[in-house]
Motif scaffolding. Sequence first.
Motif, PDB file in Angstrom:
ATOM      1  N   ARG A  20       0.830  -1.210   0.000  1.00  0.00           N
ATOM      2  CA  ARG A  20       0.000   0.000   0.000  1.00  0.00           C
ATOM      3  C   ARG A  20       0.865   1.261   0.000  1.00  0.00           C
ATOM      4  O   ARG A  20       0.563   2.250  -0.685  1.00  0.00           O
ATOM      5  N   LEU A  21       1.949   1.191   0.798  1.00  0.00           N
ATOM      6  CA  LEU A  21       2.844   2.346   0.843  1.00  0.00           C
ATOM      7  C   LEU A  21       3.443   2.637  -0.524  1.00  0.00           C
ATOM      8  O   LEU A  21       3.513   3.796  -0.969  1.00  0.00           O
ATOM      9  N   LEU A  22       3.840   1.567  -1.198  1.00  0.00           N
ATOM     10  CA  LEU A  22       4.427   1.749  -2.526  1.00  0.00           C
ATOM     11  C   LEU A  22       3.393   2.258  -3.534  1.00  0.00           C
ATOM     12  O   LEU A  22       3.688   3.065  -4.408  1.00  0.00           O
ATOM     13  N   ILE A  23       2.163   1.753  -3.375  1.00  0.00           N
ATOM     14  CA  ILE A  23       1.105   2.219  -4.285  1.00  0.00           C
ATOM     15  C   ILE A  23       0.837   3.706  -4.082  1.00  0.00           C
ATOM     16  O   ILE A  23       0.700   4.476  -5.031  1.00  0.00           O
ATOM     17  N   TRP A  24       0.764   4.115  -2.810  1.00  0.00           N
ATOM     18  CA  TRP A  24       0.568   5.534  -2.521  1.00  0.00           C
ATOM     19  C   TRP A  24       1.742   6.379  -3.016  1.00  0.00           C
ATOM     20  O   TRP A  24       1.558   7.466  -3.561  1.00  0.00           O
ATOM     21  N   ALA A  25       2.937   5.846  -2.800  1.00  0.00           N
ATOM     22  CA  ALA A  25       4.118   6.573  -3.300  1.00  0.00           C
ATOM     23  C   ALA A  25       4.072   6.707  -4.817  1.00  0.00           C
ATOM     24  O   ALA A  25       4.412   7.751  -5.385  1.00  0.00           O
ATOM     25  N   ASN A  26       3.652   5.646  -5.480  1.00  0.00           N
ATOM     26  CA  ASN A  26       3.539   5.677  -6.944  1.00  0.00           C
ATOM     27  C   ASN A  26       2.513   6.720  -7.384  1.00  0.00           C
ATOM     28  O   ASN A  26       2.734   7.487  -8.333  1.00  0.00           O
ATOM     29  N   ALA A  27       1.374   6.746  -6.680  1.00  0.00           N
ATOM     30  CA  ALA A  27       0.337   7.713  -7.034  1.00  0.00           C
ATOM     31  C   ALA A  27       0.821   9.143  -6.838  1.00  0.00           C
ATOM     32  O   ALA A  27       0.573  10.031  -7.671  1.00  0.00           O
ATOM     33  N   VAL A  28       1.529   9.382  -5.714  1.00  0.00           N
ATOM     34  CA  VAL A  28       2.036  10.729  -5.451  1.00  0.00           C
ATOM     35  C   VAL A  28       3.047  11.135  -6.506  1.00  0.00           C
ATOM     36  O   VAL A  28       3.027  12.262  -7.031  1.00  0.00           O
ATOM     37  N   LEU A  29       3.974  10.211  -6.825  1.00  0.00           N
ATOM     38  CA  LEU A  29       5.004  10.549  -7.821  1.00  0.00           C
ATOM     39  C   LEU A  29       4.382  10.766  -9.204  1.00  0.00           C
ATOM     40  O   LEU A  29       4.794  11.670  -9.937  1.00  0.00           O
ATOM     41  N   MET A  30       3.424   9.932  -9.564  1.00  0.00           N
ATOM     42  CA  MET A  30       2.778  10.114 -10.864  1.00  0.00           C
ATOM     43  C   MET A  30       2.009  11.434 -10.916  1.00  0.00           C
ATOM     44  O   MET A  30       1.989  12.122 -11.933  1.00  0.00           O
ATOM     45  N   SER A  31       1.363  11.792  -9.784  1.00  0.00           N
ATOM     46  CA  SER A  31       0.667  13.070  -9.728  1.00  0.00           C
ATOM     47  C   SER A  31       1.642  14.225  -9.858  1.00  0.00           C
ATOM     48  O   SER A  31       1.382  15.219 -10.562  1.00  0.00           O
ATOM     49  N   ALA A  32       2.804  14.084  -9.169  1.00  0.00           N
ATOM     50  CA  ALA A  32       3.814  15.134  -9.285  1.00  0.00           C
ATOM     51  C   ALA A  32       4.352  15.231 -10.704  1.00  0.00           C
ATOM     52  O   ALA A  32       4.576  16.334 -11.227  1.00  0.00           O
ATOM     53  N   PHE A  33       4.555  14.041 -11.325  1.00  0.00           N
ATOM     54  CA  PHE A  33       5.023  14.037 -12.711  1.00  0.00           C
ATOM     55  C   PHE A  33       4.007  14.714 -13.635  1.00  0.00           C
ATOM     56  O   PHE A  33       4.358  15.525 -14.488  1.00  0.00           O
ATOM     57  N   PHE A  34       2.709  14.368 -13.431  1.00  0.00           N
ATOM     58  CA  PHE A  34       1.664  14.960 -14.267  1.00  0.00           C
ATOM     59  C   PHE A  34       1.556  16.468 -14.040  1.00  0.00           C
ATOM     60  O   PHE A  34       1.383  17.236 -14.984  1.00  0.00           O
ATOM     61  N   LEU A  35       1.696  16.880 -12.757  1.00  0.00           N
ATOM     62  CA  LEU A  35       1.646  18.306 -12.452  1.00  0.00           C
ATOM     63  C   LEU A  35       2.820  19.032 -13.099  1.00  0.00           C
ATOM     64  O   LEU A  35       2.663  20.124 -13.661  1.00  0.00           O
ATOM     65  N   GLY A  36       4.006  18.426 -13.014  1.00  0.00           N
ATOM     66  CA  GLY A  36       5.156  19.038 -13.671  1.00  0.00           C
ATOM     67  C   GLY A  36       4.986  19.125 -15.171  1.00  0.00           C
ATOM     68  O   GLY A  36       5.387  20.104 -15.813  1.00  0.00           O
ATOM     69  N   PHE A  37       4.377  18.083 -15.746  1.00  0.00           N
ATOM     70  CA  PHE A  37       4.107  18.092 -17.188  1.00  0.00           C
ATOM     71  C   PHE A  37       3.165  19.235 -17.562  1.00  0.00           C
ATOM     72  O   PHE A  37       3.380  19.942 -18.546  1.00  0.00           O
ATOM     73  N   LEU A  38       2.100  19.437 -16.752  1.00  0.00           N
ATOM     74  CA  LEU A  38       1.166  20.527 -17.028  1.00  0.00           C
ATOM     75  C   LEU A  38       1.847  21.887 -16.914  1.00  0.00           C
ATOM     76  O   LEU A  38       1.589  22.790 -17.714  1.00  0.00           O
ATOM     77  N   VAL A  39       2.727  22.031 -15.903  1.00  0.00           N
ATOM     78  CA  VAL A  39       3.451  23.292 -15.747  1.00  0.00           C
ATOM     79  C   VAL A  39       4.309  23.564 -16.978  1.00  0.00           C
ATOM     80  O   VAL A  39       4.337  24.678 -17.521  1.00  0.00           O
TER      81      VAL A  39
END
Length: 507
Positions: A20-39
Amino acid sequence: MEPTKRTDAPEEVAFTRRRRLLIWANAVLMSAFFLGFLVAVNVISDARFTRFDMTAEKLWEISDHARKVVEGLKHDVVIYTTPLTVGPAVSQNRSLPNAWNQVSRLLFELSAINPRLNVVPFAAGTESEQVLRMNFTGLTDNCLYFLVKKDREQAARKVMPIYELYEGNFQTGEILKFHAESKVISAIVQLTSDRPRKVYYTEGHKELPPPSQEGRGMSFLTSRLGDLDHVEFKPLDLGQARSVPRDADLVFIAGPARDFDPPEIDALREYWNGGGRIFLAVQPLTPDPMKLLRDFIDECGARIHRDIVLDTRRELQAPQYLRITAFGYHMINQGMLNVGFRMVSSGSVDPAPKSPRQKAISLMQAGQWAYAETDLRPGARIQHDTGEKMGDVSVAAAAEEEISNPTDPSRPTARLVVWGGVAALTNQFNTIYGTANLETLDYIANTFRWLMEVEQRIADPIQPRSFKMKPLKLTPESKSVIGWVSIVGLPLLGVVLGVMAWFFRRK
């Protein structure tokens, strides 16, 4: 039998928590990646973008010529928009609200091109009301008010009613033709131009001298136009010149008492056929009937009668003094609702279009107690006789004719205004206790402004146009952000995702 007890439960729980921790970490990193992409996308699109107008009417598309005019503004231009009239007028004209919406969209697009162009909605009790009342008289709804302030000069001004910007179906509300882009750009070009507009006034026919400061002159009017509209008045002797100068924005014929010769009429006709603009104010009681001039004006869409309009009730004491309160629905007459204007010694003038290419309208009508006296014999009794026009007699008319002139496409229409009297233009009747009467002068100036208006040829917005990309110009800060994201951020993200995959698969 007793159920077999599982001895690996703690290990499974620990694995589940780690997962679960890894899944949450993956979601956070993917969200950060997507946010950086939008920026990154927004940083790039802010500097390099294009827009596609998908509407059928191409409401959001601005022509290349209009874009260049707005981008090249050297003076600040403010367009004040007055509110849409609420009431029977709107309920009877369903196209007006639709046109107003389209005009608002157009102004929004134009103002986004250059910060020198500002659009300010009118609101009672605000600074916008103060500015408008200082610079304009008789504010009305459904209008655009243009104000341009030039260095060391008075503000150039113009009023444009909404109904001049479109043609629509009153019942269905459909917009049939939308002229707003060309009209608005024409107004901006006219008001910001550094070239003085030139009015040539004719001589040689006993005309009144416009620049004269005497009572029969028009120096108050010429000064007003010079200050506000950068207009120069120049004399023109058609008997010698035999043609109208090419730089003429308007030919002004101020109360001639002698007819024009055939070569002079030919010169005026040639000027008219090239999209010329003519303002004629006549004297009604001249011994010379001026047949050639009257016939030429008749060709252009207005008919001058040999009479004098008199007020039987003598509202202004003398019968030849007319108090005009009925004005035709025309751009010249904006702001004249319930406003009186004095006409003096005027004959009757009727609109008389001769072909589908011509449009004509009565600008001013005398009251119901006025009539056109045709018996001009010395000593004749002044009374209304059978056959003489009575009530709402037209004393001024405007006419337009569509012109096909490939040598000067900026003037697709020839324009004419005829007043039945010239006295109302003079200094004598435009003063209050020795000072200029700005209300009457500004109304007269509207006539000159409409006549001198130059149409900017704007491409048909329905036609497809090529889309031009803005050149990519990134700031140093933007380049730094994109560089760190590209060099460090993306490889590091790949490493993190690889480590996460290793953890998932090692079990």
